[in-house]
Design a protein around this motif. Sequence first.
Motif, PDB file in Angstrom:
ATOM      1  N   ASP A 291       0.837  -1.201   0.000  1.00  0.00           N
ATOM      2  CA  ASP A 291       0.000   0.000   0.000  1.00  0.00           C
ATOM      3  C   ASP A 291       0.875   1.256   0.000  1.00  0.00           C
ATOM      4  O   ASP A 291       0.618   2.211  -0.747  1.00  0.00           O
ATOM      5  N   PHE A 292       1.930   1.234   0.805  1.00  0.00           N
ATOM      6  CA  PHE A 292       2.843   2.369   0.862  1.00  0.00           C
ATOM      7  C   PHE A 292       3.579   2.533  -0.471  1.00  0.00           C
ATOM      8  O   PHE A 292       3.780   3.651  -0.958  1.00  0.00           O
ATOM      9  N   ALA A 293       3.977   1.414  -1.069  1.00  0.00           N
ATOM     10  CA  ALA A 293       4.653   1.467  -2.365  1.00  0.00           C
ATOM     11  C   ALA A 293       3.758   2.100  -3.433  1.00  0.00           C
ATOM     12  O   ALA A 293       4.238   2.863  -4.293  1.00  0.00           O
ATOM     13  N   GLU A 294       2.480   1.795  -3.407  1.00  0.00           N
ATOM     14  CA  GLU A 294       1.537   2.414  -4.347  1.00  0.00           C
ATOM     15  C   GLU A 294       1.495   3.930  -4.149  1.00  0.00           C
ATOM     16  O   GLU A 294       1.463   4.699  -5.122  1.00  0.00           O
ATOM     17  N   ALA A 295       1.499   4.361  -2.893  1.00  0.00           N
ATOM     18  CA  ALA A 295       1.486   5.800  -2.606  1.00  0.00           C
ATOM     19  C   ALA A 295       2.788   6.458  -3.055  1.00  0.00           C
ATOM     20  O   ALA A 295       2.781   7.577  -3.577  1.00  0.00           O
ATOM     21  N   VAL A 296       3.911   5.765  -2.860  1.00  0.00           N
ATOM     22  CA  VAL A 296       5.197   6.280  -3.326  1.00  0.00           C
ATOM     23  C   VAL A 296       5.179   6.442  -4.844  1.00  0.00           C
ATOM     24  O   VAL A 296       5.683   7.438  -5.386  1.00  0.00           O
ATOM     25  N   ALA A 297       4.596   5.483  -5.539  1.00  0.00           N
ATOM     26  CA  ALA A 297       4.514   5.569  -7.003  1.00  0.00           C
ATOM     27  C   ALA A 297       3.704   6.791  -7.431  1.00  0.00           C
ATOM     28  O   ALA A 297       4.044   7.466  -8.419  1.00  0.00           O
ATOM     29  N   VAL A 298       2.643   7.082  -6.707  1.00  0.00           N
ATOM     30  CA  VAL A 298       1.838   8.277  -6.996  1.00  0.00           C
ATOM     31  C   VAL A 298       2.683   9.534  -6.813  1.00  0.00           C
ATOM     32  O   VAL A 298       2.680  10.444  -7.660  1.00  0.00           O
ATOM     33  N   ALA A 299       3.424   9.594  -5.708  1.00  0.00           N
ATOM     34  CA  ALA A 299       4.266  10.758  -5.439  1.00  0.00           C
ATOM     35  C   ALA A 299       5.371  10.896  -6.484  1.00  0.00           C
ATOM     36  O   ALA A 299       5.672  12.002  -6.950  1.00  0.00           O
ATOM     37  N   LYS A 300       5.980   9.781  -6.864  1.00  0.00           N
ATOM     38  CA  LYS A 300       7.041   9.810  -7.875  1.00  0.00           C
ATOM     39  C   LYS A 300       6.500  10.316  -9.209  1.00  0.00           C
ATOM     40  O   LYS A 300       7.159  11.109  -9.906  1.00  0.00           O
ATOM     41  N   HIS A 301       5.313   9.881  -9.578  1.00  0.00           N
ATOM     42  CA  HIS A 301       4.699  10.341 -10.816  1.00  0.00           C
ATOM     43  C   HIS A 301       4.458  11.850 -10.758  1.00  0.00           C
ATOM     44  O   HIS A 301       4.669  12.566 -11.757  1.00  0.00           O
ATOM     45  N   PHE A 302       4.033  12.340  -9.610  1.00  0.00           N
ATOM     46  CA  PHE A 302       3.822  13.781  -9.470  1.00  0.00           C
ATOM     47  C   PHE A 302       5.133  14.537  -9.680  1.00  0.00           C
ATOM     48  O   PHE A 302       5.166  15.574 -10.349  1.00  0.00           O
ATOM     49  N   VAL A 303       6.219  14.013  -9.111  1.00  0.00           N
ATOM     50  CA  VAL A 303       7.523  14.657  -9.298  1.00  0.00           C
ATOM     51  C   VAL A 303       7.905  14.671 -10.769  1.00  0.00           C
ATOM     52  O   VAL A 303       8.422  15.671 -11.286  1.00  0.00           O
ATOM     53  N   ASP A 304       7.646  13.579 -11.472  1.00  0.00           N
ATOM     54  CA  ASP A 304       7.951  13.519 -12.902  1.00  0.00           C
ATOM     55  C   ASP A 304       7.188  14.603 -13.678  1.00  0.00           C
ATOM     56  O   ASP A 304       7.703  15.159 -14.648  1.00  0.00           O
ATOM     57  N   GLN A 305       5.983  14.885 -13.236  1.00  0.00           N
ATOM     58  CA  GLN A 305       5.161  15.892 -13.895  1.00  0.00           C
ATOM     59  C   GLN A 305       5.451  17.305 -13.405  1.00  0.00           C
ATOM     60  O   GLN A 305       5.105  18.286 -14.074  1.00  0.00           O
ATOM     61  N   HIS A 306       6.081  17.423 -12.242  1.00  0.00           N
ATOM     62  CA  HIS A 306       6.371  18.723 -11.628  1.00  0.00           C
ATOM     63  C   HIS A 306       7.819  18.700 -11.137  1.00  0.00           C
ATOM     64  O   HIS A 306       8.088  18.433  -9.960  1.00  0.00           O
ATOM     65  N   PRO A 307       8.786  18.959 -12.002  1.00  0.00           N
ATOM     66  CA  PRO A 307      10.200  18.797 -11.657  1.00  0.00           C
ATOM     67  C   PRO A 307      10.722  19.765 -10.604  1.00  0.00           C
ATOM     68  O   PRO A 307      11.869  19.629 -10.178  1.00  0.00           O
ATOM     69  N   ASP A 308       9.913  20.724 -10.187  1.00  0.00           N
ATOM     70  CA  ASP A 308      10.310  21.604  -9.093  1.00  0.00           C
ATOM     71  C   ASP A 308       9.897  21.027  -7.739  1.00  0.00           C
ATOM     72  O   ASP A 308       9.764  21.744  -6.749  1.00  0.00           O
ATOM     73  N   THR A 309       9.713  19.714  -7.684  1.00  0.00           N
ATOM     74  CA  THR A 309       9.258  19.016  -6.481  1.00  0.00           C
ATOM     75  C   THR A 309      10.337  18.058  -5.995  1.00  0.00           C
ATOM     76  O   THR A 309      11.036  17.428  -6.786  1.00  0.00           O
ATOM     77  N   LEU A 310      10.445  17.930  -4.688  1.00  0.00           N
ATOM     78  CA  LEU A 310      11.343  16.955  -4.055  1.00  0.00           C
ATOM     79  C   LEU A 310      10.514  15.958  -3.262  1.00  0.00           C
ATOM     80  O   LEU A 310       9.628  16.338  -2.485  1.00  0.00           O
ATOM     81  N   LEU A 311      10.802  14.685  -3.449  1.00  0.00           N
ATOM     82  CA  LEU A 311      10.187  13.600  -2.678  1.00  0.00           C
ATOM     83  C   LEU A 311      11.244  12.995  -1.760  1.00  0.00           C
ATOM     84  O   LEU A 311      12.311  12.591  -2.231  1.00  0.00           O
ATOM     85  N   VAL A 312      10.975  12.965  -0.474  1.00  0.00           N
ATOM     86  CA  VAL A 312      11.859  12.337   0.500  1.00  0.00           C
ATOM     87  C   VAL A 312      11.052  11.291   1.266  1.00  0.00           C
ATOM     88  O   VAL A 312       9.917  11.556   1.690  1.00  0.00           O
ATOM     89  N   ILE A 313      11.631  10.111   1.431  1.00  0.00           N
ATOM     90  CA  ILE A 313      10.943   8.998   2.097  1.00  0.00           C
ATOM     91  C   ILE A 313      11.881   8.429   3.153  1.00  0.00           C
ATOM     92  O   ILE A 313      13.062   8.191   2.900  1.00  0.00           O
ATOM     93  N   THR A 314      11.352   8.217   4.347  1.00  0.00           N
ATOM     94  CA  THR A 314      12.139   7.566   5.397  1.00  0.00           C
ATOM     95  C   THR A 314      11.187   6.857   6.355  1.00  0.00           C
ATOM     96  O   THR A 314       9.993   6.735   6.087  1.00  0.00           O
ATOM     97  N   ALA A 315      11.728   6.385   7.465  1.00  0.00           N
ATOM     98  CA  ALA A 315      10.933   5.771   8.531  1.00  0.00           C
ATOM     99  C   ALA A 315      11.265   6.467   9.834  1.00  0.00           C
ATOM    100  O   ALA A 315      12.327   7.088   9.969  1.00  0.00           O
ATOM    101  N   ASP A 316      10.369   6.378  10.783  1.00  0.00           N
ATOM    102  CA  ASP A 316      10.642   6.979  12.091  1.00  0.00           C
ATOM    103  C   ASP A 316      11.463   6.048  12.974  1.00  0.00           C
ATOM    104  O   ASP A 316      12.190   6.497  13.857  1.00  0.00           O
ATOM    105  N   HIS A 317      11.387   4.740  12.696  1.00  0.00           N
ATOM    106  CA  HIS A 317      12.113   3.722  13.457  1.00  0.00           C
ATOM    107  C   HIS A 317      11.820   2.377  12.831  1.00  0.00           C
ATOM    108  O   HIS A 317      11.017   2.290  11.886  1.00  0.00           O
ATOM    109  N   GLU A 318      12.443   1.344  13.314  1.00  0.00           N
ATOM    110  CA  GLU A 318      12.112  -0.026  12.896  1.00  0.00           C
ATOM    111  C   GLU A 318      11.269  -0.667  13.983  1.00  0.00           C
ATOM    112  O   GLU A 318      11.483  -0.439  15.173  1.00  0.00           O
ATOM    113  N   THR A 319      10.308  -1.479  13.579  1.00  0.00           N
ATOM    114  CA  THR A 319       9.425  -2.147  14.535  1.00  0.00           C
ATOM    115  C   THR A 319       9.521  -3.660  14.398  1.00  0.00           C
ATOM    116  O   THR A 319       9.443  -4.203  13.294  1.00  0.00           O
TER     117      THR A 319
END
Length: 461
Positions: A291-319
Amino acid sequence: MKMSSCLTGLLASSLLLGCSLTSTEIPTSERQVGEATAPKNIIFMIGDGMGANYLTAYRYYLATEPSAEVAATIFDELWLGISSTYPADNTFVTDSAASATALATGVKTFNGAIAVDQQHLPIGTMMQLAKRLGKANGIVASSQVNHATPAGFLAHNPSRRNYDAIADMYLDYRVDGQIVADVILGGGTEYFIREDRNLVAEFKANGYQYADNWQDLAQLTQKPALALLAEKGLPSALNNPEPRPLARLTEKALKLLAPNEQGFLLMVEGSQIDWCGHANDIACAMAEMADFAEAVAVAKHFVDQHPDTLLVITADHETGGLSIGADGIYAWLPQVIMQVQMTAAALAEELQALNSAAAFYQRWMELTAIELPEDVQASLFAARTLDRRAFRFALTEQINRASHTGWTTTGHTAADVPVLAYGKWQQDFAGFQDNTDIARQLMQYVLRYAGKNDDNIISTD
């Protein structure tokens, strides 16, 4: 990554940035001609509990079988660095609130704290800064929207458990008279419609469009907008009848925020990766990763369409201390995991209602396809009389054993977490960094895009 040391302070209703937030020195080779302006839009995605081991597991999970070709995932394509996550209270193991505070403010604090320092004084967040400088803000979460991670960007409280007070602050705290979040999408009606206060009605009175179901989500046509689609968190991705829930919320948030002339800051949390880790439920965890990967793909596509955008992805911790392989067996069997059709919590609820051993095992096989020896069948059937949590762990034990999945804890670990980036100035996030470095870098971009520095945005309101 070399950063200036910065403490962002919030005093009463004032956003006070009284520190030196100087720009990071970037080699000219990393900046193309015409790229002197910082990213206009920032999409900050947080996979709660998503350690590097989850990314590895997801890669092999998609391969389905050990003999299948292993292909890179969208996470692998964007992976640039790694981050430490320790809190300020000398425990090394952070909770989501302390880590959210670090990721939203650039300041470390104690476990349980929501954007307050160790003296319980409020710390200014990047979204409050963005609002002051004309950007639009949005939060998307698969948990209740006032859970620890989104709260770290919008509220201030010494305890993450003060859910009602945190929800109140989403409406009551203003920057230059404006509500900080322009778009809020996720769950949480229980905290926004209460006997003592109806925050939904108040948001609507402040001009917010509102939806409380997936059908009405399509009717949100402009910001400001609020959607609360569950009493608390959304249904787990493995149980959710709605396809691609986090991706659809991300698409909606981006559509609502994109028209803002000064750009936007959007935080998207894959909240329930963490919940699955706490439950040691590997089928649940892989569904949330998908589900998260699908959301990342949406964000990546937005960046491709709007090159003045930065996408950063991380985690708060490991569980959970997830291990891919367990008990000395050199194998991991994702094909077993893929046959599990429900989270362990949903399985427990369904199986506990069955009083016939034959019906119990038949339903177990229908929902998991995991064959069990007769003695294990009998033991599992007897375990249904335990409390729901104990029975749930009895079920996950069988799934983990069959797939050779290991866990070291039902809590968090201090393991470093991945840092991924895509778009304008993505290389700033390569290599090792601390979670506070990520926040400070993003806050620098907000300042630099506006042509500001800390001296000329100090406010005493």
